[in-house]
Design an enzyme around this catalytic site. Structure first.
Site: not given
Ligand code: HSE
Length: 308
Positions: A130, A183
């Protein structure tokens, strides 16, 4: 075993109030990975399909390649691996696309070499995947992807992940409008500091949502699904967000919010017909905006990755 093919599911992270600490898996969509042992002594990405050419084929830059390499290094083996990744879900969708690939990769390699590590030992590798994909090693997609179910990441240091029991008749409806939100970008726009009063409201909701899930108290689940911190900022990136949310609540959803970092939107409900009606409504709204979309209806996926 010389070859293995694994599916890993999409996931909904944050679940409104639980930024970086709550997430659940769904039955579909998901990613598929095939790993084949080779005599090359190298980890090689042979082919990626379904990504429109967007993902790097360089092993070190690709989250699947990087994760598998790290895992084999830790085992002290120079086993060669050929990787074939089939992206069956869109990138930048908020459905945990990079997490599904990382989870599929680490689960598959562990099985292929005879399961030397326990499931919980695989999580840090998936988190590194990730990090390689979006610059942050959050676990709220990879943990539910790997374990299945609905999870709480109570702490990152040390890592403490807790599986939450959920009511049997809990349905998730997802819509993925065809817009890409990275993201990394969606994290960068967030405020670095929040108001004390917002933290108090948000904590109350996280606690309420968990209590509601554990006791199948749908009223409590519904009252708790509010996000005072992230949604007001990120929803600006999602056309039609307010309209979709209003419409699905009118149809009887328990709550709705941004799936992960968006642009996908999810709703929870406790009735299959309502979940399907919500999906149809989401699609109609985006058609009205002339934005193509896909919808998915699923129970909470309890099984995580599976060998195909
Ligand atoms: N918790 C993360 C965000 C999830 O909201 O940035 C996204 O992959």
């Amino acid at each position: 075993m010389k070859e293995i093919k694994v599916f890993a599911p999409a996931t909904v992270a944050n679940v409104t109030c639980g930024f970086d600490i709550l997430g659940f898996a769904v039955d579909q969509p998901g990613d598929e990975i095939t790993l084949r042992k080779s005599n090359s002594g190298k980890v090689k990405i042979v082919k990626i399909t379904g990504d429109g050419g967007a993902l790097p084929l360089d092993t070190d830059q690709n989250s699947c390649g990087a994760v598998i390499k790290m895992f084999l290094n830790d085992l002290g083996t120079d086993q060669g691996i050929d990787i074939f990744l089939d992206k069956k879900m869109p990138l930048g969708s908020g459905l945990g696309s990079s997490a599904a690939s990382s989870v599929a990769a680490i689960f598959a390699i562990n099985e292929l070499v005879g399961r030397p590590k326990k499931l919980e030992e695989l999580l840090p590798y998936a988190m590194e995947g990730e990090r390689a994909a979006c610059g942050s090693g959050h676990a709220d997609n990879v943990a539910p992807g790997l374990y299945g179910g609905f999870v709480l990441i109570r702490s990152y240091e040390p890592l403490d992940v807790i599986g939450l029991k959920t009511p049997n008749d809990l349905y998730a409806t997802l819509v993925h409008p065809h817009i890409e939100v990275k993201t990394k970008d969606a994290r960068e726009i967030l405020r670095k500091q929040i108001y004390f009063k917002d933290s108090v409201k948000q904590s109350g909701n996280v606690a309420g949502l968990i209590a509601g899930l554990l006791t199948s108290d749908y009223g409590l689940i519904s009252r708790s699904m509010h996000d005072y911190i992230v949604e007001p900022i990120r929803s600006i990136l999602i056309p039609g967000y307010d309209e979709v949310k209003r419409a699905v609540m009118d149809l009887g959803a328990l709550g709705a919010g941004i799936s992960g970092s968006g642009p996908s939107i999810f709703a929870l409900s406790n009735d299959h017909d309502i979940a399907n009606r919500i999906a149809a409504k989401m699609k109609t709204i985006y058609a009205g905006f002339e934005i193509e979309s896909e919808t998915y209806v699923s129970k909470i996926n309890q099984s995580g990755p599976k060998i195909l």
